[in-house]
Design an enzyme around this catalytic site. Structure first.
Site, short mmCIF file in Angstrom:
data_model
loop_
_atom_site.label_atom_id
_atom_site.label_comp_id
_atom_site.label_asym_id
_atom_site.label_seq_id
_atom_site.Cartn_x
_atom_site.Cartn_y
_atom_site.Cartn_z
N ARG A 140 -65.69 -2.52 96.15
CA ARG A 140 -66.72 -3.47 95.70
C ARG A 140 -66.20 -4.39 94.60
O ARG A 140 -65.56 -3.94 93.65
CB ARG A 140 -67.93 -2.69 95.16
CG ARG A 140 -69.15 -3.57 94.95
CD ARG A 140 -70.31 -2.80 94.38
NE ARG A 140 -70.20 -2.69 92.94
CZ ARG A 140 -71.08 -2.04 92.18
NH1 ARG A 140 -72.11 -1.42 92.73
NH2 ARG A 140 -70.92 -1.99 90.88
N HIS B 132 -81.41 0.01 93.79
CA HIS B 132 -80.97 -0.65 92.55
C HIS B 132 -80.48 -2.06 92.83
O HIS B 132 -80.14 -2.41 93.96
CB HIS B 132 -79.86 0.14 91.86
CG HIS B 132 -78.59 0.29 92.67
ND1 HIS B 132 -78.48 1.12 93.76
CD2 HIS B 132 -77.38 -0.29 92.52
CE1 HIS B 132 -77.26 1.05 94.26
NE2 HIS B 132 -76.57 0.19 93.54
N ASP C 204 -77.35 -4.24 91.21
CA ASP C 204 -76.17 -3.79 90.48
C ASP C 204 -76.20 -4.12 88.98
O ASP C 204 -76.45 -5.26 88.58
CB ASP C 204 -74.89 -4.36 91.12
CG ASP C 204 -74.56 -3.65 92.43
OD1 ASP C 204 -74.84 -2.43 92.53
OD2 ASP C 204 -74.04 -4.30 93.35
N HIS D 209 -80.53 -2.69 96.82
CA HIS D 209 -79.89 -2.00 97.93
C HIS D 209 -79.85 -0.49 97.69
O HIS D 209 -80.05 -0.03 96.55
CB HIS D 209 -78.49 -2.57 98.20
CG HIS D 209 -77.58 -2.49 97.01
ND1 HIS D 209 -77.68 -3.35 95.94
CD2 HIS D 209 -76.57 -1.65 96.73
CE1 HIS D 209 -76.75 -3.03 95.05
NE2 HIS D 209 -76.07 -2.00 95.50
#
Ligand code: SIN
Length: 265
Positions: free
Chosen positions: A256, A96, A98, A241
């Site tokens: 994150r 994906h 983000d 990623h």
């Protein structure tokens, strides 16, 4: 302070040596920004950042994005804790970019390794400029102007917020142009892209499957082996990623931050 940039693979990624992200000076930040646009994924080792310092580092790049679905760290809405909750519940073990189901997906994400298993739990990054460049001219012509529908349904459902999907869906170009470098990149993913616009699901599926495979061919990937204190920053406009969940029940906690982006074009 002088910085050193050491490429990490032939496809993407570089390690930045000789920097403390808690005490960045303007010339260092300029160099880091240039390296970011060139290598798409930057790894900074041994960073002892508090949540406040990670947030401050993120703000150097722009306004921080607050995730619309996934819960944040208590007292720090800017930080999403990514904690091992078992393989079957892992939200990130899928390719994906983000939050691509939002109208203005985050331009970058910065993940800090807080606590790691003794082995495993790597993250794989794939260079979407390279994936696009490797397509045939015929395929590139066909994709020109095509749009895809991205949805947060799966994420909302897996996060226990089944109704949230109603608010989170967006169409974007299949091939986006990086707003800073002008380079083209594939912009579809198995996690969030559900169909191609103006096509039936049956028509969309085989083309999306082909593009999803092309998007993470081995020769466009870099696999990051984490060490505690690593801060890895990636460009969501250039890469996808995938978090590898091969570490059973062992603890893996990451923090994150995401930085606001623009409308993909
Ligand atoms: C993410 O998908 O944003 C997190 C990746 C990871 O935990 O390695």
């Amino acid at each position: 302070m002088s910085l050193e940039t050491k490429p990490l693979s032939g496809s993407l990624g570089a390690e930045i040596l000789g920097v403390d992200l808690a005490q960045l000076e303007a010339p260092e930040f300029r160099q880091i920004r240039e390296a970011f646009l060139e290598h798409h994924v930057l790894a900074f080792r041994d960073q002892k950042l508090t949540p406040e310092q990670q947030i401050e580092f993120g703000r150097l790049w722009g306004e921080l994005f607050i995730h619309p679905i996934v819960p944040h760290l208590p007292d720090y809405p800017e930080i999403v804790p990514i904690v091992n909750s078992g393989k079957s519940k892992s939200l990130t073990e899928i390719w994906h970019s983000d939050v691509s189901f939002s109208a203005k997906p985050p331009m970058a994400s910065g993940l800090l390794a807080v606590s790691l298993p003794s082995y495993g739990g790597d993250t794989i990054f794939a260079n979407q400029h390279k994936a696009y460049d490797l397509l045939s001219e015929g395929m590139k012509t066909m994709l020109d102007g095509m749009r895809a529908i991205h949805s947060g349904t799966g994420l909302a459902s897996a996060s226990g917020k089944r109704d949230a999907w109603k608010e989170h869906g967006q169409d974007h170009p299949v091939v986006r142009t990086h707003p800073e470098t002008g380079r083209k990149a594939l912009y579809v993913s198995p996690a969030f892209t559900v169909a191609l616009e103006d096509m039936t699901l049956e028509e969309s599926r085989p083309l999306l499957e082909y593009l999803n495979e092309a998007g993470h061919a081995p020769d466009v990937c870099y696999r990051h082996r984490w060490q505690t204190g690593d801060l890895v920053l990636w460009d969501n406009r250039s890469v996808q990623h995938y978090a590898v969940h091969d570490h059973g029940k062992a603890e893996r906690t990451m923090h994150r931050i995401t930085i606001m982006g623009d409308t993909p074009r």
